[in-house]
Every structure is written in C-alpha cells, then in structure tokens.
Design a protein around this motif. Structure first.
Motif, PDB file in Angstrom:
ATOM      1  N   ARG A 110      53.097  28.503  40.435  1.00  5.45           N
ATOM      2  CA  ARG A 110      53.227  27.374  39.512  1.00  5.45           C
ATOM      3  C   ARG A 110      53.051  26.047  40.247  1.00  5.45           C
ATOM      4  NH1 ARG A 110      58.766  28.031  36.993  1.00  5.45           N
ATOM      5  NH2 ARG A 110      57.854  29.845  35.957  1.00  5.45           N
ATOM      6  N   SER A 111      52.435  25.095  39.595  1.00  3.00           N
ATOM      7  CA  SER A 111      52.232  23.768  40.184  1.00  3.00           C
ATOM      8  C   SER A 111      53.545  22.995  40.222  1.00  3.00           C
ATOM      9  CB  SER A 111      51.213  22.988  39.355  1.00  3.00           C
ATOM     10  OG  SER A 111      51.745  22.721  38.061  1.00  3.00           O
ATOM     11  N   PRO A 112      53.642  21.964  41.093  1.00  8.40           N
ATOM     12  CA  PRO A 112      54.879  21.172  41.137  1.00  8.40           C
ATOM     13  C   PRO A 112      55.241  20.570  39.787  1.00  8.40           C
ATOM     14  CG  PRO A 112      53.520  20.697  43.043  1.00  8.40           C
ATOM     15  CD  PRO A 112      52.697  21.572  42.142  1.00  8.40           C
ATOM     16  N   GLU A 113      54.241  20.035  39.058  1.00  6.38           N
ATOM     17  CA  GLU A 113      54.569  19.408  37.772  1.00  6.38           C
ATOM     18  C   GLU A 113      55.093  20.423  36.765  1.00  6.38           C
ATOM     19  OE1 GLU A 113      50.022  20.072  37.742  1.00  6.38           O
ATOM     20  OE2 GLU A 113      51.584  19.496  39.171  1.00  6.38           O
ATOM     21  N   ASP A 134      54.729  20.155  24.635  1.00  5.25           N
ATOM     22  CA  ASP A 134      56.174  20.351  24.805  1.00  5.25           C
ATOM     23  C   ASP A 134      56.557  20.745  26.220  1.00  5.25           C
ATOM     24  OD1 ASP A 134      56.520  19.715  22.178  1.00  5.25           O
ATOM     25  OD2 ASP A 134      56.925  21.753  21.490  1.00  5.25           O
ATOM     26  N   ARG A 135      55.564  20.832  27.115  1.00  7.16           N
ATOM     27  CA  ARG A 135      55.803  21.133  28.532  1.00  7.16           C
ATOM     28  C   ARG A 135      56.515  22.464  28.720  1.00  7.16           C
ATOM     29  NH1 ARG A 135      58.202  15.242  30.530  1.00  7.16           N
ATOM     30  NH2 ARG A 135      56.583  13.948  29.567  1.00  7.16           N
ATOM     31  N   GLU A 136      56.096  23.451  27.952  1.00  9.09           N
ATOM     32  CA  GLU A 136      56.722  24.763  28.046  1.00  9.09           C
ATOM     33  C   GLU A 136      56.572  25.320  29.463  1.00  9.09           C
ATOM     34  OE1 GLU A 136      58.489  26.297  25.829  1.00  9.09           O
ATOM     35  OE2 GLU A 136      58.092  25.079  24.062  1.00  9.09           O
ATOM     36  N   CYS A 137      57.535  26.138  29.858  1.00 10.83           N
ATOM     37  CA  CYS A 137      57.502  26.758  31.183  1.00 10.83           C
ATOM     38  C   CYS A 137      56.363  27.781  31.220  1.00 10.83           C
ATOM     39  CB  CYS A 137      58.831  27.434  31.474  1.00 10.83           C
ATOM     40  SG  CYS A 137      58.938  28.147  33.134  1.00 10.83           S
ATOM     41  N   ILE A 138      55.545  27.726  32.250  1.00 16.21           N
ATOM     42  CA  ILE A 138      54.387  28.613  32.339  1.00 16.21           C
ATOM     43  C   ILE A 138      54.334  29.310  33.698  1.00 16.21           C
ATOM     44  CG2 ILE A 138      52.954  27.356  30.685  1.00 16.21           C
ATOM     45  CD1 ILE A 138      51.611  25.958  33.063  1.00 16.21           C
ATOM     46  N   GLY A 139      53.835  30.527  33.695  1.00 14.91           N
ATOM     47  CA  GLY A 139      53.491  31.220  34.924  1.00 14.91           C
ATOM     48  C   GLY A 139      54.658  31.640  35.802  1.00 14.91           C
ATOM     49  N   ALA A 140      54.301  32.347  36.862  1.00 16.01           N
ATOM     50  CA  ALA A 140      55.287  32.795  37.854  1.00 16.01           C
ATOM     51  C   ALA A 140      55.560  31.664  38.841  1.00 16.01           C
ATOM     52  CB  ALA A 140      54.766  34.023  38.586  1.00 16.01           C
ATOM     53  N   VAL A 151      48.700  30.914  32.725  1.00 21.29           N
ATOM     54  CA  VAL A 151      49.497  32.059  33.202  1.00 21.29           C
ATOM     55  C   VAL A 151      49.087  32.402  34.637  1.00 21.29           C
ATOM     56  CG1 VAL A 151      50.358  34.361  32.618  1.00 21.29           C
ATOM     57  CG2 VAL A 151      49.574  32.855  30.832  1.00 21.29           C
ATOM     58  N   ASP A 152      48.830  31.396  35.413  1.00 23.45           N
ATOM     59  CA  ASP A 152      48.548  31.551  36.831  1.00 23.45           C
ATOM     60  C   ASP A 152      47.150  32.064  37.119  1.00 23.45           C
ATOM     61  OD1 ASP A 152      51.323  31.001  37.209  1.00 23.45           O
ATOM     62  OD2 ASP A 152      51.735  33.121  36.973  1.00 23.45           O
ATOM     63  N   VAL A 153      46.433  31.281  37.869  1.00 30.18           N
ATOM     64  CA  VAL A 153      45.190  31.746  38.468  1.00 30.18           C
ATOM     65  C   VAL A 153      45.641  32.406  39.774  1.00 30.18           C
ATOM     66  CG1 VAL A 153      42.922  31.054  39.316  1.00 30.18           C
ATOM     67  CG2 VAL A 153      43.990  29.824  37.416  1.00 30.18           C
ATOM     68  N   LYS A 154      45.957  33.681  39.679  1.00 23.34           N
ATOM     69  CA  LYS A 154      46.574  34.386  40.799  1.00 23.34           C
ATOM     70  C   LYS A 154      45.841  35.688  41.073  1.00 23.34           C
ATOM     71  CE  LYS A 154      49.987  36.585  37.762  1.00 23.34           C
ATOM     72  NZ  LYS A 154      51.412  36.867  37.520  1.00 23.34           N
ATOM     73  N   LEU A 155      46.164  36.313  42.204  1.00 21.05           N
ATOM     74  CA  LEU A 155      45.403  37.456  42.689  1.00 21.05           C
ATOM     75  C   LEU A 155      45.339  38.602  41.688  1.00 21.05           C
ATOM     76  CD1 LEU A 155      46.516  37.617  46.437  1.00 21.05           C
ATOM     77  CD2 LEU A 155      44.521  36.499  45.443  1.00 21.05           C
TER      78      LEU A 155
END
Length: 314
Positions: free
Chosen positions: A173-176, A163-169, A124-128
């Motif tokens: 989010r990474s390119p993959e 299942d490659r679920e959509c993750i994070g903002a 869920v994002d390593v974000k600020l």
C-alpha cells in the motif's frame, strides 16, 4: 455469493465448464468441454459486476490485462483466462534476470497506463501474485504477462475513491493509502515500485514487511516507519494532504528513528543494486503522490533502453 463444488457443471454463454479445483476463496479452476483450463471467479455480485464492466471496457485496448472469456449466469460468475503461474511463485522458484524484470515491468506499466489514462485505479495492489505469466521456451522465460484482480478497480470519481476507502495489503500500500488520505493512480505507481524492488532482490524480499505479525497493534506503524527509513522524510507538502492528527503521527515516526537507523534507498551501494535500477526506483518511490511519474512517463524512461538484449522481449 454461491459456493461452488468440485465436479459441478456450469453453463456459460459460450461454453460449459466443470469445476476441478478450489484455488482460493471464490476462485476455482475449471475445464471446458475440450479440457482446456479456465479460472472461475464468483465473489459477491457487486464485485462480479465491477470486474466484468472494467474488463469489457479495457481488455480490447491492451493484451496485458487478464481477459474475461465467458460469463456464468447461474450462479453468477466470471470465466477468466488461465495462465501458468504468478510472479510470486515464479520469482521464488528462480530469481528473474535484469532482462526479465524489465520485460515484466514494461507490460505491467502498459496495463496501468490504459487504466490510468481513463482515470481508473487498480487499488488491490500491483503486486507479485496479481501478475500472471505463461512460460516460454528457447531462452525466453515468459511469453505472456497479465495484470489480474480488477474486481475493486474504480474511477477516481467513484465514491469508493472519494471516501478514501482502505485498499490493498499493507506491505504493498502507498503512504497516502496507508494514512487514509486521498489516493488515485499514483498509489498504483507506488505498488508497482514496490514490486520492482521485490523482483530486483528476489528471494521473496518485501522491503516494507514489518518484524511483527499482521494484526499486531504496531504493524502499520512499523510500515510507516519503513517508508521513512528508506524513502523519507515525509515532506512538508503533506500539510496539503493530511489533517493535524495525521501530521502528528508522521512527526512521531520521524522523531523516533535515530539518524543512524535510516537507510536511504538513494544511497544503496552497487553490491546491493545497480546504479540504473536504483535511479529508476527512486524516481517512483516519492512520498508525495503528486511527485510520482505516471505510468506513461515511466514507459519512456531510459531504464528500459539500458539493456541491449531487451529487444528479445519487446
């Protein structure tokens, strides 16, 4: 998920808590009987169960994950440590120094290394705003750094990951992950690198933020374009990761950016970023996730040794 109310009293296994403020959806501020502040989280039951399990597995192995303090049985909720602020707010109020950026980065990597060593992905994002801080004194700005929001943290063998679920903002989010390809620990490393870039520039700078609002039909396409502009091209090795439709999208992105519009991060000048910072970021922001260093490898990087007074933040 049961909605909590201001003034509501909640009995935990260890203590009793009174709700004092709503912070976000399913996140509340509460005080215990001695008026100490804590965070109460009551998302959906599956997320409660997952974060509880992950924290119980890892919080004794690192001080850099925000720990579980207590549990509320009825309604189901987690009681978590309260910290002074998050890095989104802290960095907006005062830009971090080079020492502070390295101090924060090291602690975040130490948390990620523990998760990744066992095959877990934060997701869920390593974000600020997921990096929490306590403020210090006597010249040390921060005394505690903790990574939070582990309710979607999963093992690479978990169905959610497979299942490659959509993750994070999208902007973190990474390119993959943006492309719906297989993601894993390297996606956390990309988000970490994006976080470092934001801290270096300060002023709420987000390198991949599009010039259209979220929800716009071209929002994610513009993010894919920014990946290419700063860290591209998309490498030929993507043929191992993506299907023909995805490869066609990447070709479209690259074909529609004139050469003069590209701004390779590797060529950023000293007036924008130091050589040392630029080299560290470029090691991280590799388009192919298989080319990114691990959290443990980054902890041994010379970038952390390049500032003599970093020892004050050891």
């Amino acid at each position: 998920m049961t909605t909590l109310k201001l003034g509501q009293s909640l009995k935990g296994k260890i203590n009793t808590y009174t709700i004092t403020k709503k912070l976000h959806d399913s996140i509340w501020l509460a005080n215990n009987l001695t008026n100490q502040p804590f965070i109460i989280k009551n998302p959906h039951q599956a997320r409660i169960n997952n974060e509880r399990a992950v924290l119980k597995q890892f919080q004794t192995r690192t001080p850099y994950l925000r720990p579980l303090i207590d549990e509320i049985i009825d309604p189901p909720a987690l009681v978590l440590r309260h910290l002074d602020d998050d890095l989104m707010s802290a960095s907006a109020s005062q830009r971090l120094t080079t020492s502070e950026i390295k101090y924060v980065s090291k602690k975040v990597l130490q948390a990620l290394a523990v998760l990744h060593d066992d095959g877990y992905v934060h997701t869920v994002d390593v974000k600020l705003d997921n990096i929490l801080v306590n403020y210090g004194s006597d010249g040390q700005r921060f005394t505690d750094i903790q990574l939070c929001d582990l309710e979607n943290t999963v093992h690479v063998e978990h169905k959610f990951c497979k299942d490659r679920e959509c993750i994070g903002a999208p902007v973190w989010r990474s390119p993959e992950a943006q492309l719906g390809l297989q993601w894993g620990p390297p996606t956390d490393i990309w988000s970490f690198g994006t976080m470092v870039i934001s801290l270096i520039w300060g002023d709420n700078f987000f390198i991949f933020k599009p010039d259209v609002p979220r929800g716009h039909e071209e929002y994610e396409l513009k993010i894919l374009t920014k990946y290419y502009v700063f860290f591209g091209p998309y490498p030929p090795s993507y043929v191992d990761l993506a299907d023909d439709e995805t490869l066609a999208i990447l070709s479209y992105v690259m074909d529609n950016v004139p050469a003069e519009k590209r701004k390779p991060f590797s060529r950023a000048g000293r007036q924008e970023i130091s050589v040392e910072d630029r080299e560290f970021v470029c090691k991280i922001m590799r388009m192919d996730p298989r080319d990114r260093p691990t959290a443990r490898e980054l902890l041994g990087d010379k970038w952390f040794q390049m500032l003599p007074n970093l020892r004050a933040y050891a």
